[in-house]
Design a protein around this motif. Structure first.
Motif, PDB file in Angstrom:
ATOM      1  N   ASP A 109       0.838  -1.194   0.000  1.00 56.52           N
ATOM      2  CA  ASP A 109       0.000   0.000   0.000  1.00 56.52           C
ATOM      3  C   ASP A 109       0.879   1.253   0.000  1.00 56.52           C
ATOM      4  O   ASP A 109       1.926   1.296   0.652  1.00 56.52           O
ATOM      5  CB  ASP A 109      -0.890  -0.041   1.258  1.00 56.52           C
ATOM      6  N   TYR A 110       0.454   2.259  -0.736  1.00 63.55           N
ATOM      7  CA  TYR A 110       1.237   3.486  -0.860  1.00 63.55           C
ATOM      8  C   TYR A 110       1.512   4.125   0.499  1.00 63.55           C
ATOM      9  O   TYR A 110       2.633   4.571   0.770  1.00 63.55           O
ATOM     10  CB  TYR A 110       0.534   4.477  -1.791  1.00 63.55           C
ATOM     11  N   GLN A 149       0.341   9.481  -5.285  1.00 60.37           N
ATOM     12  CA  GLN A 149       0.431   8.040  -5.507  1.00 60.37           C
ATOM     13  C   GLN A 149       1.027   7.676  -6.866  1.00 60.37           C
ATOM     14  O   GLN A 149       1.448   6.542  -7.069  1.00 60.37           O
ATOM     15  CB  GLN A 149      -0.931   7.391  -5.309  1.00 60.37           C
TER      16      GLN A 149
END
Length: 124
Positions: free
Chosen positions: A50-51, A90
């Motif tokens: 996950d970012y 992102q």
């Protein structure tokens, strides 16, 4: 108010995995095939998380790399200030993963950052 423990404690296994991968990389010469393979493994691992988890790792890594005294009143404030300085685009996930994966010794920087934040994580 959230504490640093509440913010990071459920990510300890993730941090330990990155520390382990980086430590394994450090066992090889930089010019070896095994070293390059480990570096790719770290990069791919970071690309697939996950970012926000990547940004946590990046933040903790830089806290660990900084040898100066903290100018903040709390570890949470120190973490949040550092995290906010990195932004949240992102679209930079791959380039951020690359930047983190290339840090040496990543396992030491990450471990030192966690120690500064109050987590006793073996990293050497």
């Amino acid at each position: 108010m959230t504490t640093i423990y509440e913010l990071l404690s459920n990510k300890i296994s993730l941090f330990k995995e990155v520390i382990q991968l980086s430590y394994e990389r450090s066992l090889f010469k930089k010019t070896s095939v095994e070293y390059k393979q480990k570096e790719i493994e770290i990069y791919e691992f970071l690309c697939n998380i996950d970012y926000e988890d990547l940004k946590m790792i990046q933040t903790i890594m830089y806290i660990g790399q900084d040898s100066g005294p903290s100018k903040y009143e709390s570890m949470l404030e120190s973490y949040q200030s550092m995290r906010n300085s990195f932004g949240s685009n992102q679209e930079n996930h791959d380039s951020d993963a690359y930047a983190v994966s290339c840090k040496r010794p990543l396992h030491e920087f990450l471990g030192e950052g966690l120690n500064k934040l109050g987590f006793d994580i073996p990293h050497k």
